[in-house]
Design a protein around this motif. Structure first.
Motif, PDB file in Angstrom:
ATOM      1  N   ALA A  67       0.857  -1.190   0.000  1.00 16.09           N
ATOM      2  CA  ALA A  67       0.000   0.000   0.000  1.00 16.09           C
ATOM      3  C   ALA A  67       0.890   1.235   0.000  1.00 16.09           C
ATOM      4  CB  ALA A  67      -0.921   0.010   1.218  1.00 16.09           C
ATOM      5  N   TYR A  68       0.347   2.346  -0.525  1.00 17.00           N
ATOM      6  CA  TYR A  68       1.120   3.565  -0.695  1.00 17.00           C
ATOM      7  C   TYR A  68       0.298   4.745  -0.199  1.00 17.00           C
ATOM      8  CZ  TYR A  68       3.863   0.554  -3.747  1.00 17.00           C
ATOM      9  OH  TYR A  68       4.629  -0.492  -4.247  1.00 17.00           O
ATOM     10  N   CYS A  69       0.889   5.518   0.713  1.00 12.76           N
ATOM     11  CA  CYS A  69       0.216   6.679   1.294  1.00 12.76           C
ATOM     12  C   CYS A  69       0.935   7.959   0.884  1.00 12.76           C
ATOM     13  CB  CYS A  69       0.195   6.566   2.819  1.00 12.76           C
ATOM     14  SG  CYS A  69      -0.447   8.032   3.662  1.00 12.76           S
ATOM     15  N   VAL A  70       0.182   8.907   0.339  1.00 14.08           N
ATOM     16  CA  VAL A  70       0.729  10.226   0.025  1.00 14.08           C
ATOM     17  C   VAL A  70       0.419  11.155   1.189  1.00 14.08           C
ATOM     18  CG1 VAL A  70       0.673  12.184  -1.555  1.00 14.08           C
ATOM     19  CG2 VAL A  70       0.390   9.868  -2.444  1.00 14.08           C
ATOM     20  N   THR A  71       1.463  11.733   1.765  1.00 16.32           N
ATOM     21  CA  THR A  71       1.260  12.720   2.829  1.00 16.32           C
ATOM     22  C   THR A  71       1.186  14.103   2.195  1.00 16.32           C
ATOM     23  OG1 THR A  71       3.621  13.075   3.243  1.00 16.32           O
ATOM     24  CG2 THR A  71       2.541  11.284   4.450  1.00 16.32           C
ATOM     25  N   GLU A  72       0.196  14.874   2.592  1.00 21.29           N
ATOM     26  CA  GLU A  72      -0.003  16.189   1.984  1.00 21.29           C
ATOM     27  C   GLU A  72       0.995  17.218   2.500  1.00 21.29           C
ATOM     28  OE1 GLU A  72      -3.414  19.676   1.811  1.00 21.29           O
ATOM     29  OE2 GLU A  72      -4.001  17.574   1.708  1.00 21.29           O
ATOM     30  N   MET A  73       1.165  17.278   3.804  1.00 22.63           N
ATOM     31  CA  MET A  73       1.899  18.397   4.392  1.00 22.63           C
ATOM     32  C   MET A  73       3.410  18.250   4.297  1.00 22.63           C
ATOM     33  SD  MET A  73      -0.763  18.745   7.534  1.00 22.63           S
ATOM     34  CE  MET A  73       0.320  19.730   8.545  1.00 22.63           C
ATOM     35  N   THR A  74       3.916  17.019   4.255  1.00 20.89           N
ATOM     36  CA  THR A  74       5.359  16.819   4.067  1.00 20.89           C
ATOM     37  C   THR A  74       5.685  16.357   2.657  1.00 20.89           C
ATOM     38  OG1 THR A  74       5.149  14.582   4.985  1.00 20.89           O
ATOM     39  CG2 THR A  74       5.839  16.332   6.491  1.00 20.89           C
ATOM     40  N   SER A  75       4.663  16.110   1.837  1.00 20.37           N
ATOM     41  CA  SER A  75       4.837  15.764   0.431  1.00 20.37           C
ATOM     42  C   SER A  75       5.769  14.562   0.248  1.00 20.37           C
ATOM     43  CB  SER A  75       5.364  16.975  -0.350  1.00 20.37           C
ATOM     44  OG  SER A  75       5.003  16.899  -1.714  1.00 20.37           O
ATOM     45  N   THR A  76       5.363  13.447   0.838  1.00 21.01           N
ATOM     46  CA  THR A  76       6.124  12.201   0.695  1.00 21.01           C
ATOM     47  C   THR A  76       5.181  11.079   0.275  1.00 21.01           C
ATOM     48  OG1 THR A  76       5.786  11.460   2.990  1.00 21.01           O
ATOM     49  CG2 THR A  76       7.697  12.887   2.557  1.00 21.01           C
ATOM     50  N   VAL A  77       5.784   9.952  -0.117  1.00 19.31           N
ATOM     51  CA  VAL A  77       5.035   8.713  -0.312  1.00 19.31           C
ATOM     52  C   VAL A  77       5.603   7.681   0.657  1.00 19.31           C
ATOM     53  CG1 VAL A  77       4.295   6.904  -1.901  1.00 19.31           C
ATOM     54  CG2 VAL A  77       4.696   9.223  -2.758  1.00 19.31           C
TER      55      VAL A  77
END
Length: 383
Positions: free
Chosen positions: A243-253
């Protein structure tokens, strides 16, 4: 690197000449594309388009349904029904947003409403349907809550079966003053539901009873991100193992091993979307994969770019290939065409849908693409 220098670099790349990257020898085929919009301006609801897979041309065929702020939609298995949110604070006389079910005429793209239900919280921003087509789920961003609904054989939505109101806050006082449920994701085996909470830096995990749509907290009940990361989007790899999560505030995967038996996530990699040394404003947005699961594409909605990655066949880890333009301002959602030849981007602020050619062998996207005008596009669903 400052944001200004980064944007100048991105703009230069966009202007570079590029040959067509689409595969040759594929016959013309029109696909139905449904586009959800923000209706505070010129748009009125969900629009139907005919998409030419040979040329990447989009042609609007009409207004499929008039509905308030259909900012996200989900197609049920079988493709005959569509569910849409209404991202609102007042829906049908109740405080909060709404979810509406439609029957879809695939020949015309017209949507006929079945029924609608309040979601119990304002700012309903995401909807998902389980693999049986009998459960629907929503995330209420402003309300910091989530709900599940049972769907009958004829497509009618029940009242909310399960409802969860989250409490607390994250470390960022401006963005995380309270919970912000952002995405609902069904596990590949249909046994779990995962809810990204940008405000609490968590992914809540629930066991799903697909016969009733009832949710019960898993044990452990959540995965915790880095403080202030803001988990926004989540997507499972086609093989169901990662599974892959995109974080909005730190802009990571964040890349996970998914334990399907226990319903748990184990982080194995975190990848930066921005160039090394970049310290300015940023905003990870969305992630998708090609049908073979060899490449991943991630949108950044503040810096207005696409990041393309290869995916390791052995462990699912990502390796950056390149960053290219999204073709507009503030990308909200991305989608690949059914034949994987084109990547489409819904750009909210520049009021356009961008279409980029894609090389299926290398996974690379064209630096520039086609642009089609639409006021505040939000969500792209091929039906």
């Amino acid at each position: 690197m400052t944001r200004r220098k980064f944007m100048q670099s991105s703009a230069a790349a966009t202007l570079a000449a590029s040959a067509s990257l689409a595969n040759a020898g594929v016959g013309s085929k029109d696909e139905l594309l449904l586009v959800g919009t923000q209706t505070t301006g010129a748009s009125k609801g969900i629009y139907a388009y005919s998409f030419d897979e040979a040329t990447g041309e989009l042609k609007q065929t009409g207004l499929a349904a008039t509905i308030e702020n259909p900012t996200f939609m989900a197609l049920a298995p079988g493709g005959k029904r569509l569910f849409s949110v209404s991202e609102a604070s007042d829906f049908a006389g109740t405080t909060g947003g709404g979810i509406t079910g439609f029957n879809l005429d695939r020949s015309t793209g017209h949507l006929t409403e079945i029924n609608a239900e309040p979601t119990g919280g304002p700012g309903t921003c995401h909807v998902a349907v389980d693999h049986t087509g009998h459960c629907a789920f929503v995330a209420n961003y402003n309300g910091g809550s989530a709900a599940s609904f049972h769907v009958s054989d004829d497509g009618h939505l029940s009242k909310a079966v399960s409802f969860f109101q989250y409490e607390g806050h994250g470390p960022n006082k401006d963005r995380q003053d309270k919970p912000h449920a952002h995405r609902v994701t069904v596990s590949p085996d249909n046994r779990f539901l995962l809810i990204n909470d940008l405000g609490l830096d968590e992914i809540h995990i629930y066991k799903l009873d697909a016969k009733t749509a009832k949710l019960t907290p898993n044990e452990p009940p959540a995965w915790k991100s880095a403080p202030g990361a803001g988990p926004r989007a989540l997507c499972f790899h086609p093989n169901g193992k990662w599974a892959y999560c995109v974080t909005e505030m730190t802009s990571t995967v964040v890349v996970f091993d998914w334990n399907a038996e226990a319903g748990t996530l184990e982080a194995i990699q975190t990848v930066e979307l921005n160039p090394e040394g970049y310290k300015g404003e940023t905003g990870g947005c969305d992630i998708i994969f090609d049908s073979k699961g060899r490449f991943a594409y991630v949108a950044n909605r503040i810096n207005d770019f696409m990041a393309s990655f290869t995916i390791s066949e052995t462990d699912g880890k990502l390796a950056l290939m390149e960053r290219t333009s999204c073709g507009g301002k503030i990308p909200r959602h991305i989608a690949l065409s059914p034949n994987d030849r084109w990547l489409l981007v819904a750009n909210q602020v520049s009021n356009n849908i961008s279409v980029f050619a894609r090389d299926a062998k290398t996974g690379k996207l064209a630096n520039s693409g086609k642009s089609f005008e639409l006021a505040a596009p939000q969500c792209l669903v091929f039906a």
